[in-house]
Design a protein around this motif. Sequence first.
Motif, PDB file in Angstrom:
ATOM      1  N   LYS A  68      16.731  -8.063 -10.220  1.00 26.33           N
ATOM      2  CA  LYS A  68      16.705  -8.713 -11.528  1.00 26.33           C
ATOM      3  C   LYS A  68      15.410  -8.432 -12.284  1.00 26.33           C
ATOM      4  CE  LYS A  68      19.554 -12.644 -10.213  1.00 26.33           C
ATOM      5  NZ  LYS A  68      19.599 -14.094 -10.068  1.00 26.33           N
ATOM      6  N   PHE A  69      14.304  -8.283 -11.571  1.00 26.97           N
ATOM      7  CA  PHE A  69      12.998  -8.231 -12.223  1.00 26.97           C
ATOM      8  C   PHE A  69      12.243  -6.931 -11.980  1.00 26.97           C
ATOM      9  CE2 PHE A  69      13.887 -12.666 -11.072  1.00 26.97           C
ATOM     10  CZ  PHE A  69      14.007 -13.189 -12.348  1.00 26.97           C
ATOM     11  N   TYR A  70      12.788  -6.012 -11.223  1.00 25.82           N
ATOM     12  CA  TYR A  70      12.045  -4.813 -10.865  1.00 25.82           C
ATOM     13  C   TYR A  70      12.805  -3.588 -11.314  1.00 25.82           C
ATOM     14  CZ  TYR A  70       8.599  -2.210  -8.194  1.00 25.82           C
ATOM     15  OH  TYR A  70       7.550  -1.397  -7.825  1.00 25.82           O
ATOM     16  N   ASP A  71      12.142  -2.735 -12.087  1.00 26.61           N
ATOM     17  CA  ASP A  71      12.735  -1.475 -12.511  1.00 26.61           C
ATOM     18  C   ASP A  71      11.615  -0.442 -12.612  1.00 26.61           C
ATOM     19  OD1 ASP A  71      11.383  -2.068 -14.874  1.00 26.61           O
ATOM     20  OD2 ASP A  71      13.190  -2.641 -15.958  1.00 26.61           O
ATOM     21  N   SER A  72      11.932   0.753 -13.060  1.00 26.47           N
ATOM     22  CA  SER A  72      10.934   1.826 -13.132  1.00 26.47           C
ATOM     23  C   SER A  72       9.761   1.457 -14.029  1.00 26.47           C
ATOM     24  CB  SER A  72      11.581   3.125 -13.627  1.00 26.47           C
ATOM     25  OG  SER A  72      12.489   3.609 -12.666  1.00 26.47           O
ATOM     26  N   GLU A  73      10.019   0.750 -15.120  1.00 21.56           N
ATOM     27  CA  GLU A  73       8.952   0.373 -16.051  1.00 21.56           C
ATOM     28  C   GLU A  73       7.980  -0.626 -15.400  1.00 21.56           C
ATOM     29  OE1 GLU A  73       8.451  -1.225 -20.637  1.00 21.56           O
ATOM     30  OE2 GLU A  73      10.451  -1.055 -19.766  1.00 21.56           O
TER      31      GLU A  73
ATOM     32  N   LYS B  59       2.982   6.527  -9.348  1.00 17.89           N
ATOM     33  CA  LYS B  59       3.271   5.801 -10.583  1.00 17.89           C
ATOM     34  C   LYS B  59       4.655   6.162 -11.129  1.00 17.89           C
ATOM     35  CE  LYS B  59       1.135   4.613 -14.978  1.00 17.89           C
ATOM     36  NZ  LYS B  59      -0.015   4.827 -15.845  1.00 17.89           N
ATOM     37  N   ARG B  60       5.087   7.373 -10.869  1.00 20.46           N
ATOM     38  CA  ARG B  60       6.392   7.830 -11.330  1.00 20.46           C
ATOM     39  C   ARG B  60       7.220   8.260 -10.116  1.00 20.46           C
ATOM     40  NH1 ARG B  60       2.471   9.418 -14.457  1.00 20.46           N
ATOM     41  NH2 ARG B  60       2.450   8.734 -16.611  1.00 20.46           N
ATOM     42  N   PRO B  61       8.060   7.356  -9.596  1.00 18.03           N
ATOM     43  CA  PRO B  61       8.831   7.681  -8.393  1.00 18.03           C
ATOM     44  C   PRO B  61       9.778   8.863  -8.599  1.00 18.03           C
ATOM     45  CG  PRO B  61       9.201   5.388  -9.094  1.00 18.03           C
ATOM     46  CD  PRO B  61       8.323   6.034 -10.107  1.00 18.03           C
ATOM     47  N   VAL B  62       9.998   9.616  -7.555  1.00 17.19           N
ATOM     48  CA  VAL B  62      10.921  10.751  -7.605  1.00 17.19           C
ATOM     49  C   VAL B  62      12.322  10.255  -7.930  1.00 17.19           C
ATOM     50  CG1 VAL B  62      11.982  12.590  -6.244  1.00 17.19           C
ATOM     51  CG2 VAL B  62       9.546  12.091  -5.988  1.00 17.19           C
ATOM     52  N   ASN B  63      12.715   9.167  -7.299  1.00 16.38           N
ATOM     53  CA  ASN B  63      14.016   8.557  -7.555  1.00 16.38           C
ATOM     54  C   ASN B  63      13.809   7.349  -8.461  1.00 16.38           C
ATOM     55  OD1 ASN B  63      15.365  10.323  -5.741  1.00 16.38           O
ATOM     56  ND2 ASN B  63      14.582   9.093  -4.062  1.00 16.38           N
ATOM     57  N   PRO B  64      14.344   7.393  -9.677  1.00 16.78           N
ATOM     58  CA  PRO B  64      14.168   6.253 -10.585  1.00 16.78           C
ATOM     59  C   PRO B  64      14.703   4.963  -9.958  1.00 16.78           C
ATOM     60  CG  PRO B  64      15.200   8.096 -11.714  1.00 16.78           C
ATOM     61  CD  PRO B  64      15.141   8.447 -10.270  1.00 16.78           C
TER      62      PRO B  64
ATOM     63  N   MET C 268       0.843  -1.158   0.000  1.00 12.97           N
ATOM     64  CA  MET C 268       0.000   0.000   0.000  1.00 12.97           C
ATOM     65  C   MET C 268       0.897   1.233   0.000  1.00 12.97           C
ATOM     66  SD  MET C 268      -2.674   1.355   2.837  1.00 12.97           S
ATOM     67  CE  MET C 268      -3.984   0.282   2.427  1.00 12.97           C
ATOM     68  N   LEU C 269       0.522   2.198  -0.785  1.00 13.51           N
ATOM     69  CA  LEU C 269       1.211   3.479  -0.821  1.00 13.51           C
ATOM     70  C   LEU C 269       0.204   4.564  -0.516  1.00 13.51           C
ATOM     71  CD1 LEU C 269       3.157   3.004  -4.158  1.00 13.51           C
ATOM     72  CD2 LEU C 269       4.089   2.822  -1.865  1.00 13.51           C
ATOM     73  N   CYS C 270       0.590   5.505   0.327  1.00 12.70           N
ATOM     74  CA  CYS C 270      -0.330   6.602   0.622  1.00 12.70           C
ATOM     75  C   CYS C 270       0.459   7.823   1.081  1.00 12.70           C
ATOM     76  CB  CYS C 270      -1.357   6.193   1.663  1.00 12.70           C
ATOM     77  SG  CYS C 270      -0.633   5.673   3.216  1.00 12.70           S
ATOM     78  N   SER C 271      -0.195   8.958   0.975  1.00  7.33           N
ATOM     79  CA  SER C 271       0.411  10.203   1.403  1.00  7.33           C
ATOM     80  C   SER C 271      -0.712  11.166   1.774  1.00  7.33           C
ATOM     81  CB  SER C 271       1.250  10.790   0.272  1.00  7.33           C
ATOM     82  OG  SER C 271       1.768  12.043   0.658  1.00  7.33           O
ATOM     83  N   THR C 272      -0.610  11.751   2.948  1.00 11.17           N
ATOM     84  CA  THR C 272      -1.636  12.706   3.371  1.00 11.17           C
ATOM     85  C   THR C 272      -1.071  14.100   3.585  1.00 11.17           C
ATOM     86  OG1 THR C 272      -1.314  12.135   5.702  1.00 11.17           O
ATOM     87  CG2 THR C 272      -3.027  10.937   4.504  1.00 11.17           C
ATOM     88  N   GLU C 273       0.238  14.220   3.649  1.00 11.84           N
ATOM     89  CA  GLU C 273       0.851  15.522   3.897  1.00 11.84           C
ATOM     90  C   GLU C 273       1.977  15.761   2.903  1.00 11.84           C
ATOM     91  OE1 GLU C 273       2.115  15.866   7.925  1.00 11.84           O
ATOM     92  OE2 GLU C 273       0.155  15.384   8.729  1.00 11.84           O
ATOM     93  N   GLY C 274       2.368  16.999   2.809  1.00 11.22           N
ATOM     94  CA  GLY C 274       3.488  17.328   1.936  1.00 11.22           C
ATOM     95  C   GLY C 274       3.042  17.569   0.511  1.00 11.22           C
ATOM     96  N   PRO C 275       4.019  17.663  -0.384  1.00  3.39           N
ATOM     97  CA  PRO C 275       3.693  17.948  -1.778  1.00  3.39           C
ATOM     98  C   PRO C 275       2.937  16.792  -2.426  1.00  3.39           C
ATOM     99  CG  PRO C 275       6.007  17.416  -1.556  1.00  3.39           C
ATOM    100  CD  PRO C 275       5.440  17.489  -0.166  1.00  3.39           C
TER     101      PRO C 275
ATOM    102  N   ALA D  83       2.653  -1.612 -12.586  1.00  4.04           N
ATOM    103  CA  ALA D  83       1.903  -2.132 -11.442  1.00  4.04           C
ATOM    104  C   ALA D  83       0.661  -1.286 -11.154  1.00  4.04           C
ATOM    105  CB  ALA D  83       2.798  -2.191 -10.210  1.00  4.04           C
ATOM    106  N   PHE D  84       0.621  -0.058 -11.655  1.00  2.00           N
ATOM    107  CA  PHE D  84      -0.505   0.835 -11.406  1.00  2.00           C
ATOM    108  C   PHE D  84      -1.504   0.869 -12.560  1.00  2.00           C
ATOM    109  CE2 PHE D  84       2.786   2.201  -8.558  1.00  2.00           C
ATOM    110  CZ  PHE D  84       2.099   2.499  -7.394  1.00  2.00           C
ATOM    111  N   CYS D  85      -1.292   0.077 -13.592  1.00  2.00           N
ATOM    112  CA  CYS D  85      -2.197   0.038 -14.743  1.00  2.00           C
ATOM    113  C   CYS D  85      -3.409  -0.833 -14.438  1.00  2.00           C
ATOM    114  CB  CYS D  85      -1.477  -0.512 -15.973  1.00  2.00           C
ATOM    115  SG  CYS D  85      -0.198   0.587 -16.570  1.00  2.00           S
TER     116      CYS D  85
END
Length: 59
Positions: free
Chosen positions: A33-38, A13-18, A1-8, A43-45
């Motif tokens: 080996k199997f996980y990258d930005s693409e 879907k597009r991480p700040v740090n690739p 789970m990813l969530c954010s309630t404060e801050g910018p 995963a969010f589609c």
Amino acid sequence: MLCSTEGPSVDFKRPVNPIDPEQTFGVAKEPLKFYDSEVHSAAFCLPSFAKKSVNSKVI
């Protein structure tokens, strides 16, 4: 789970740090080996029928 309630505004879907598969992350002792930005973005589609269902819900 990813969530954010404060801050910018956050675009999970597009991480700040690739995600560089050549680096190690967290508890990983070897490069990824199997996980990258693409893969992360994919995963969010949602399939079309799921998008229609989500967009038709009135909250």
